[in-house]
Design a protein around this motif. Structure first.
Motif, PDB file in Angstrom:
ATOM      1  N   LEU A   1      58.225  -3.690  -9.860  1.00  0.00           N
ATOM      2  CA  LEU A   1      57.778  -5.246  -9.991  1.00  0.00           C
ATOM      3  C   LEU A   1      56.123  -5.705 -10.379  1.00  0.00           C
ATOM      4  O   LEU A   1      55.388  -4.743  -9.295  1.00  0.00           O
ATOM      5  N   GLY A   2      56.139  -5.917 -10.888  1.00  0.00           N
ATOM      6  CA  GLY A   2      53.883  -6.895 -10.401  1.00  0.00           C
ATOM      7  C   GLY A   2      54.040  -6.439 -11.640  1.00  0.00           C
ATOM      8  O   GLY A   2      54.005  -5.222 -12.674  1.00  0.00           O
ATOM      9  N   GLY A   3      51.727  -6.576 -11.172  1.00  0.00           N
ATOM     10  CA  GLY A   3      50.823  -5.129 -11.728  1.00  0.00           C
ATOM     11  C   GLY A   3      50.697  -6.178 -13.121  1.00  0.00           C
ATOM     12  O   GLY A   3      50.044  -5.677 -13.363  1.00  0.00           O
ATOM     13  N   LEU A   4      50.536  -7.343 -12.936  1.00  0.00           N
ATOM     14  CA  LEU A   4      49.736  -8.857 -13.346  1.00  0.00           C
ATOM     15  C   LEU A   4      48.466  -9.300 -12.666  1.00  0.00           C
ATOM     16  O   LEU A   4      47.361  -8.653 -12.794  1.00  0.00           O
ATOM     17  N   ASN A   5      48.798 -10.133 -11.915  1.00  0.00           N
ATOM     18  CA  ASN A   5      48.885 -10.178 -11.049  1.00  0.00           C
ATOM     19  C   ASN A   5      48.736  -9.838  -9.757  1.00  0.00           C
ATOM     20  O   ASN A   5      48.454 -10.889  -8.657  1.00  0.00           O
ATOM     21  N   SER A   6      49.263  -8.885  -9.566  1.00  0.00           N
ATOM     22  CA  SER A   6      49.961  -8.231  -8.021  1.00  0.00           C
ATOM     23  C   SER A   6      50.249  -6.373  -8.159  1.00  0.00           C
ATOM     24  O   SER A   6      50.058  -6.397  -9.615  1.00  0.00           O
ATOM     25  N   THR A   7      49.848  -6.469  -6.568  1.00  0.00           N
ATOM     26  CA  THR A   7      50.467  -4.989  -7.288  1.00  0.00           C
ATOM     27  C   THR A   7      51.557  -4.521  -7.461  1.00  0.00           C
ATOM     28  O   THR A   7      52.820  -5.406  -7.195  1.00  0.00           O
ATOM     29  N   GLN A   8      51.795  -3.582  -8.440  1.00  0.00           N
ATOM     30  CA  GLN A   8      52.947  -3.236  -8.936  1.00  0.00           C
ATOM     31  C   GLN A   8      53.554  -2.709  -8.085  1.00  0.00           C
ATOM     32  O   GLN A   8      53.680  -1.515  -7.095  1.00  0.00           O
TER      33      GLN A   8
END
Length: 337
Positions: free
Chosen positions: A311-318
């Motif tokens: 989950l995430g990875g663009l504006n947050s940690t994946q």
């Protein structure tokens, strides 16, 4: 996990000893427990936690050999020290993280993990978040402030920043956003920092020190492009995928844009978040009847597969999280262009 029958006195002494170790370790890191300024607490981490974390690192080594050679550093997560942050480093480069937690039966499990150098509780993320509040670590330290790493079920990772002259700040450890202090303060006061619905019967126990006899094997990591759900809002009007559809979409439709949302519980999941990958974990339990299962494939083995969703990875940690945990309170939606 297997539990030996022991005398009540021995068990009590054992639990007291483990509890004291946890209290000492947490007290040691209650002041400035960031990766740059805090020493590793390996000496004060229960042996069961270290052994379990190494098992997970070895399993991840099947898809990335760097994990096999990585040095693991341990940081207790408050409140109550029911979870540990584990940073994996190779030649002074961070290659990922683990969150090891204790479930309600007192067994250790992998709550989540991340790959690469963009990890939870990053010093860079903290520094940028403090800067936006016109603060920095040095000024807080000089003013007698306090900074602690916190983690509450199911997935709320954050820093608590305490300053004698101001109200406490709560900073999301995955993206640096400020969290609503009122909600977290009420949770601290009323329920020991647990998600609504977490009952007295669900309180965790001390970690069991017996090996579960489990071995772990991971598949290669499958990634897909991350995106910002707030810029593709059509998922809000779509119907949630049925449980039987979710696994199919995650594993077999790499071009589809999936969003995870936990609705009113999004605070505790960091949602809504894009699905940005997955990895399969195969758990093999070795039967007592077969002492050499490696040389006897198919004998004495009970295999289960766990799907970890990125989950995430663009504006947050994946963050890679077990699918069944996400399905407890949330749902997945298709975002169509």
């Amino acid at each position: 996990m297997k539990i030996r029958h022991r005398t009540k006195r021995t068990t009590t002494r054992h639990h007291i000893y483990i509890l004291l170790l946890l209290m000492i370790g947490f007290a040691h890191l209650s002041f400035w427990p960031t990766a740059q300024v805090a020493a590793s607490t390996s000496r004060m981490t229960p042996m069961a936690v270290e052994q379990f974390a190494q098992q997970q690192a070895d399993a991840l080594g099947a898809s990335n050999p760097d994990w096999i050679a990585a040095k693991l550093e341990y940081f207790p997560l408050g409140p109550g020290t029911h979870s540990w942050l584990v940073h994996a480093n190779l030649q002074d480069k961070r290659i990922g993280y683990l969150i090891i937690s204790i479930n309600v039966q007192g067994q250790l499990h992998l709550s989540e993990y991340g790959l690469g150098d963009h990890v939870l509780y990053s010093d860079d993320t903290l520094g940028q978040a403090l800067k936006r509040q016109n603060l920095n670590v040095d000024s807080l330290k000089a003013a007698g402030g306090k900074l602690s790493l916190q983690y509450t079920i199911p997935l709320l990772a954050y820093w608590k920043v305490e300053d004698a002259n101001h109200s406490a700040l709560y900073i999301d450890a995955s993206n640096g956003d400020l969290l609503p202090s009122g909600i977290l303060e009420r949770l601290e006061t009323n329920s020991g920092m647990q998600k609504p619905g977490f009952t007295e019967q669900d309180k965790v126990q001390e970690p069991l020190l017996e090996s579960s006899g489990e071995a772990f094997i991971t598949s290669p990591v499958h990634l897909r492009p991350a995106f910002d759900p707030s810029l593709q809002l059509n998922w809000l009007t779509s119907e949630p995928l049925q449980p039987t559809q979710v696994e199919q979409e995650i594993q077999h439709s790499p071009a589809s844009a999936l969003v995870f949302s936990a609705g009113e519980h999004n605070l505790f999941y960091g949602g809504p978040l894009p699905v940005s990958g997955y990895q399969l974990w195969h758990t093999e339990k070795t039967s007592k009847d077969h002492t050499d299962p490696i040389n006897k494939p198919g004998l004495g083995l009970d295999s289960d597969t766990i799907l970890y969703v990125g989950l995430g990875g663009l504006n947050s940690t994946q963050r890679f999280v077990p699918l069944n945990k996400l399905m407890n309170d949330g749902a997945f939606y298709l975002s169509r262009p």
